[in-house]
Every structure is written in C-alpha cells, then in structure tokens.
Enzyme design. Structure first.
Site, PDB file in Angstrom:
ATOM      1  N   HIS A  84     -20.814  34.487  41.917  1.00  0.00           N
ATOM      2  CA  HIS A  84     -20.241  34.477  40.505  1.00  0.00           C
ATOM      3  C   HIS A  84     -19.658  33.219  39.765  1.00  0.00           C
ATOM      4  O   HIS A  84     -19.087  32.494  40.226  1.00  0.00           O
ATOM      5  CB  HIS A  84     -18.818  35.307  40.742  1.00  0.00           C
ATOM      6  CG  HIS A  84     -18.406  35.640  39.698  1.00  0.00           C
ATOM      7  ND1 HIS A  84     -16.965  35.608  39.284  1.00  0.00           N
ATOM      8  CD2 HIS A  84     -18.761  36.852  38.657  1.00  0.00           C
ATOM      9  CE1 HIS A  84     -16.649  36.494  38.223  1.00  0.00           C
ATOM     10  NE2 HIS A  84     -17.731  36.905  37.799  1.00  0.00           N
ATOM     11  N   HIS A 127     -17.267  31.909  30.147  1.00  0.00           N
ATOM     12  CA  HIS A 127     -16.638  33.099  30.243  1.00  0.00           C
ATOM     13  C   HIS A 127     -15.660  33.753  29.205  1.00  0.00           C
ATOM     14  O   HIS A 127     -15.817  34.714  28.699  1.00  0.00           O
ATOM     15  CB  HIS A 127     -16.051  33.388  31.533  1.00  0.00           C
ATOM     16  CG  HIS A 127     -15.204  34.752  31.902  1.00  0.00           C
ATOM     17  ND1 HIS A 127     -14.028  34.873  31.414  1.00  0.00           N
ATOM     18  CD2 HIS A 127     -15.929  36.049  32.191  1.00  0.00           C
ATOM     19  CE1 HIS A 127     -13.813  36.343  31.875  1.00  0.00           C
ATOM     20  NE2 HIS A 127     -14.936  36.953  32.316  1.00  0.00           N
TER      21      HIS A 127
END
Length: 242
Positions: free
Chosen positions: A15, A57
C-alpha cells in the site's frame, strides 16, 4: 483475462509502496523498496492544476509536506519546492513512477477523482499507452471506472468500497457506494477492493465471481483474519507471513 490466475491474487500488494520513516508513502524510495522485496505496488494518482498526474494520497499538503495548501492548485514546477515527511523525497509524477518501475513489478493505480471525470483519466491512459508492465486501476468513483471501461477496456478495473465510516457523505451517496449499487450498469468492475475491517459482508458475497482484494491490512493478526474471505490483500506497516 482470468484475474483469478493473475498477479492481482498471487502476491500481497504494498500500500503506497513499502514505506517507512526513510521512504515516505507514495515516494520513489518506497516504490524501490517494494520492487527490491518482490511486491506489487498500490499507489494513488491525482491531478495538478496543469493536468499533470502525480502520485499523492491527500488533498491537503499538510500531513506529508508540512506546507499549507492543496495539491490541486499546484503546477508541475512547484513539486521541486516540496519534500515528503522530512526526507529528500519529492512528490513524484506518474510518469516518473512508470519510468522507475519499468515493468519490474505490477502496479495497482488508484484514481482519486471526486470532480468531473475525463481529463485526469485521459492523461493517465495516455501515459499507460506505451507502458509495457502489468497494470490495473481502481477507484471509489464508479464513473472513473466507466471512463476506463469505454476508453481503455484492456486495463483491469477494480471497484473500491468499504464502510465509509467517518467520511463526509450524505446518507444516499454513502448507501449507494457502500453497497456498490452502480457496479452493474456503470462501473462494470473486473475485481473488487473492499475495506478489510468490513469483511465479510453480504454485499461482497454477491460478487464472488470477481477477485476480491482487502484493504488496508496493517498487521499479521488482521491478515490471518481477513485472508479467509478474500483473494489477496493490500498491506502496510508490516509484511504478511503467508
């Protein structure tokens, strides 16, 4: 393509790369570490004001750069002025990441778009046209997947979903997204990526003909619990012992 016999289910996916204090999330250093350790990479893509797809992100710059402001207002030239989490790493463009990875490990690209669909998606597709490595995309936005289905049908598409706990969403929008009610007519996903802590559930069971990824698994105990219900995991903060 039979995704049940593909990289999407073979090896746990890192991730935002294999990140730590010296290699911040979504950095070239974190991606290099994932490559060195044999993991596919999950990463986030957003668009700058000049249309450049970058790997980052948050909407806000504060958490990772310590600067005020929002990513969407930056131009590509602004990236040289920002560093990630107190390191020398900078916010990479998607083009830089593709150059670094160069097919050495698969990429799972999350398209983060809560605005009008089209420009970001087209720019990502244009970058991927000449990329020879293995790639899939995923998004919480069903209309992003619909765009890829129409304009780049050969790229596997994953519908992201979960409980949306703590998200600022109206009841109807939360209900529709949580239960993936636009899958059949709009997003037409090839696989599902669902929040690990919300597994198992009846909504996901309806899609057992599609591979299921669980995000984001953060320790071995959670991995052992959730792996019984999914085909692969997206992990961070540890390395799964299979």
């Amino acid at each position: 393509m039979d995704l049940f016999n593909s990289w999407l289910v073979e090896t746990p996916i890192a991730h935002r790369g294999l990140h730590d204090k010296t290699a911040p999330e979504n950095s070239l250093a974190a991606f290099s570490k994932a490559i060195e350790n044999g993991y596919p990479i999950e990463l986030d893509v957003q668009m700058l004001s000049d249309g450049t797809p970058v790997v980052f992100h948050d909407e806000s710059l504060a958490r990772l750069t310590g600067n005020d402001g929002y990513l969407r207002f930056l131009n590509k030239s602004d990236l040289d002025c920002l560093t990630l989490a107190g390191t020398k790493e900078k916010i990479p463009t998607l083009e830089q990441v593709l150059h670094l990875v160069n097919g050495s490990t698969p990429l799972l690209i999350e398209i983060k778009n809560t605005s009008k669909v089209g420009t970001l998606e087209k720019n990502v597709i244009d970058l991927l046209k000449n990329y020879t490595g293995e790639v899939a995309i995923q998004s919480f936005n069903p209309f992003v997947l619909a765009y890829f289905h129409k304009h780049a049908p050969s790229i596997p598409r994953g519908q992201l979903s979960g409980s949306f706990k703590g998200e600022k969403l109206g009841f109807l929008k939360r209900f529709v997204l949580k239960h993936m009610m636009l899958n059949k007519k709009t997003s037409k996903p090839d696989f599902i990526s669902y929040e690990a802590r919300a597994l198992p559930n009846n909504t996901v069971r309806k899609y057992k003909k599609l591979p299921l990824l669980a995000w984001c698994v953060r320790n071995q105990a959670e991995y052992l619990r959730v792996v019984k219900y999914c085909d692969n995991v997206i992990f961070e903060s540890f390395e799964p012992k299979i």
